[in-house]
Design an enzyme around this catalytic site. Structure first.
Site, mmCIF file in Angstrom:
data_model
loop_
_atom_site.group_PDB
_atom_site.id
_atom_site.type_symbol
_atom_site.label_atom_id
_atom_site.label_comp_id
_atom_site.label_asym_id
_atom_site.label_seq_id
_atom_site.Cartn_x
_atom_site.Cartn_y
_atom_site.Cartn_z
ATOM 1 N N CYS A 108 0.840 -1.215 0.000
ATOM 2 C CA CYS A 108 0.000 0.000 0.000
ATOM 3 C C CYS A 108 0.864 1.249 0.000
ATOM 4 O O CYS A 108 0.524 2.254 -0.646
ATOM 5 C CB CYS A 108 -0.907 0.027 1.227
ATOM 6 S SG CYS A 108 -2.014 -1.365 1.324
HETATM 7 C C1 BEZ Z 1 0.580 -4.614 1.844
HETATM 8 O O1 BEZ Z 1 0.039 -3.576 1.497
HETATM 9 O O2 BEZ Z 1 1.796 -4.739 1.828
HETATM 10 C C2 BEZ Z 1 -0.245 -5.795 2.259
HETATM 11 C C3 BEZ Z 1 -1.441 -5.595 2.946
HETATM 12 C C4 BEZ Z 1 -2.164 -6.685 3.355
HETATM 13 C C5 BEZ Z 1 -1.712 -7.965 3.069
HETATM 14 C C6 BEZ Z 1 -0.534 -8.155 2.355
HETATM 15 C C7 BEZ Z 1 0.209 -7.048 1.958
#
Ligand code: BEZ
Length: 212
Positions: free
Chosen positions: A45
């Site tokens: 994200c």
């Molecule tokens: C991420 O944004 O890195 C992420 C969020 C939830 C699960 C896996 C990755």
């Protein structure tokens, strides 16, 4: 509620990093991209929001406003934005909704219980100025989005709204396009497509990019 292409995007009021947002009013006469991310302070994200911040000029050029959704509170988003700006060398200025009551996530079916009971998947809704949902995309949490693909879809939607065409596989803005099969009148084709057209099959007719 399951949402379909052609539905009016559900309206809502929710707090955000730039203050309360009334969705339809906020869209105004523009296009909008509403996109969810699973949680604050997560690596994928962080790169996504940094990418979107860097691409703001590309969104503006297409008259598209951008609104992110996360189930974390606005206070946490605001702290996280400092990290995004620092690590991604950007300025996140577009709003992020603080959807901790899951009002928007639920309204737009962004929580898929077999993935997570609480976190959203990576949803993307492309909404036109009449507030009609024109595209719905869903990515798993582990896959960061390709924002080039989102621009490609917006370019296709904006072009096909103006001309009686569709865009073929792997099309990029400027490439040849497909003439809508709905146009049966051959005499009309010359006037409608002054750059000419090639009939490969009666149902498969290509014409140069019709825009300026
Ligand atoms: C991420 O944004 O890195 C992420 C969020 C939830 C699960 C896996 C990755």
């Amino acid at each position: 509620m399951s949402l379909h292409l052609g539905d009016i995007a559900p309206d809502f009021s929710q707090d955000s990093t730039v203050g309360p947002i009334e969705f339809h009013k906020w869209i105004g006469n523009h296009w909008a991209v509403l996109f969810s991310h699973p949680a604050d302070y997560t690596p994928v994200c962080t790169t996504e929001l940094g990418s979107v911040a860097r691409l703001m000029e590309e969104f503006k050029r297409r008259d598209v406003k951008v609104l992110a959704v996360s189930v974390d509170p606005v206070s946490t988003h605001k702290e996280w934005i400092k990290d995004i700006d620092d690590t991604q060398k950007t300025h996140v200025e577009f709003p992020i909704l603080g959807d901790q009551d899951r009002k928007v996530s639920t309204l737009y079916d962004m929580i898929h219980p077999r993935q997570s009971d609480t976190l959203t998947v990576r949803s993307v809704f492309i909404i036109d100025p009449k507030k009609v949902i024109r595209t719905i995309l869903t990515y798993p949490a582990s896959t960061g989005r390709d924002f080039g693909e989102i621009f490609r879809i917006i370019d296709s939607l904006q072009l096909t709204d103006r001309y009686s065409v569709a865009t073929p596989a792997n099309w990029r803005s400027g490439d040849d396009v497909v003439i809508s099969p709905a146009i049966k009148d051959k005499a009309a084709l010359g006037a409608k497509f002054p750059k000419g057209y090639k009939e490969i099959r009666p149902y498969l007719r290509m014409t140069p990019y019709p825009g300026p």
